[in-house]
Enzyme design. Sequence first.
Site, PDB file in Angstrom:
ATOM      1  N   HIS A  17     -10.080  -2.681 -11.150  1.00 23.65           N
ATOM      2  CA  HIS A  17      -9.206  -2.495 -12.312  1.00 23.65           C
ATOM      3  C   HIS A  17      -9.877  -3.071 -13.563  1.00 23.65           C
ATOM      4  O   HIS A  17      -9.865  -2.457 -14.639  1.00 23.65           O
ATOM      5  CB  HIS A  17      -7.860  -3.196 -12.103  1.00 23.65           C
ATOM      6  CG  HIS A  17      -7.088  -2.684 -10.944  1.00 23.65           C
ATOM      7  ND1 HIS A  17      -6.565  -3.520  -9.978  1.00 23.65           N
ATOM      8  CD2 HIS A  17      -6.737  -1.429 -10.572  1.00 23.65           C
ATOM      9  CE1 HIS A  17      -5.923  -2.795  -9.082  1.00 23.65           C
ATOM     10  NE2 HIS A  17      -6.027  -1.517  -9.420  1.00 23.65           N
ATOM     11  N   LYS A  41       8.247  -0.141  -3.144  1.00 21.07           N
ATOM     12  CA  LYS A  41       6.967  -0.708  -2.718  1.00 21.07           C
ATOM     13  C   LYS A  41       7.144  -2.187  -2.410  1.00 21.07           C
ATOM     14  O   LYS A  41       7.767  -2.920  -3.183  1.00 21.07           O
ATOM     15  CB  LYS A  41       5.923  -0.570  -3.830  1.00 21.07           C
ATOM     16  CG  LYS A  41       5.063   0.639  -3.723  1.00 21.07           C
ATOM     17  CD  LYS A  41       3.894   0.510  -4.685  1.00 21.07           C
ATOM     18  CE  LYS A  41       2.925   1.650  -4.447  1.00 21.07           C
ATOM     19  NZ  LYS A  41       1.789   1.593  -5.355  1.00 21.07           N
ATOM     20  N   ARG A  90     -11.484   6.612  -7.116  1.00 25.45           N
ATOM     21  CA  ARG A  90     -12.541   6.225  -6.182  1.00 25.45           C
ATOM     22  C   ARG A  90     -12.975   7.368  -5.291  1.00 25.45           C
ATOM     23  O   ARG A  90     -14.116   7.410  -4.853  1.00 25.45           O
ATOM     24  CB  ARG A  90     -12.040   5.091  -5.279  1.00 25.45           C
ATOM     25  CG  ARG A  90     -11.775   3.802  -5.990  1.00 25.45           C
ATOM     26  CD  ARG A  90     -11.226   2.780  -5.031  1.00 25.45           C
ATOM     27  NE  ARG A  90     -10.056   3.367  -4.369  1.00 25.45           N
ATOM     28  CZ  ARG A  90      -9.048   2.689  -3.888  1.00 25.45           C
ATOM     29  NH1 ARG A  90      -9.046   1.402  -3.934  1.00 25.45           N
ATOM     30  NH2 ARG A  90      -8.032   3.294  -3.336  1.00 25.45           N
ATOM     31  N   SER A 127      -6.388  -2.866  -4.037  1.00 25.66           N
ATOM     32  CA  SER A 127      -5.336  -3.886  -3.948  1.00 25.66           C
ATOM     33  C   SER A 127      -4.788  -3.975  -2.536  1.00 25.66           C
ATOM     34  O   SER A 127      -4.448  -5.062  -2.063  1.00 25.66           O
ATOM     35  CB  SER A 127      -4.211  -3.567  -4.933  1.00 25.66           C
ATOM     36  OG  SER A 127      -4.650  -3.703  -6.256  1.00 25.66           O
TER      37      SER A 127
END
Length: 151
Positions: A17, A41, A90, A127
């Site tokens: 990030h 979440k 990614r 993460s």
Amino acid sequence: MKRAIFPGTFDPFTIGHYSVVRRALTFMDEIIIGIGINESKRTWFPTEKRVEMIQKLYADEPRIKVEAYDGLTVDFAQSRGAQFIIRGIRTVRDFEYEETIADINRKLAGVETILLFTEPELTSVSSTIVRELLQFGKDVSDFLPEGMDID
């Protein structure tokens, strides 16, 4: 003024990030790091802690603001006068997902999405992986920006 939001859960904010923000600052005047609140979440750090950690990290960078938000990302962007959404990708799977969302955001509000490819050495950092390592008591400092205090 070119203003962008960089949205995410950032649980926690990783070196990946950090890399995206550093690179985006080369062509943006201001970046608002938007920490999305998603009650469905399960997060490791409370929203307030994530805001605080990232604000401390960028305390000496006036072009960075950090805010939590609830609702659609494109609505948050519009409410802050942001013309752009910055996203890091990614994998091909990330690209396909982000392309769909970018198309919708452009149609809904005219907000453009800028995709930045992750630097090759950071593609494995996420993460999710960092949270898993934290659950098992592992040192995650190699995956966090220098100066990020998670305690």
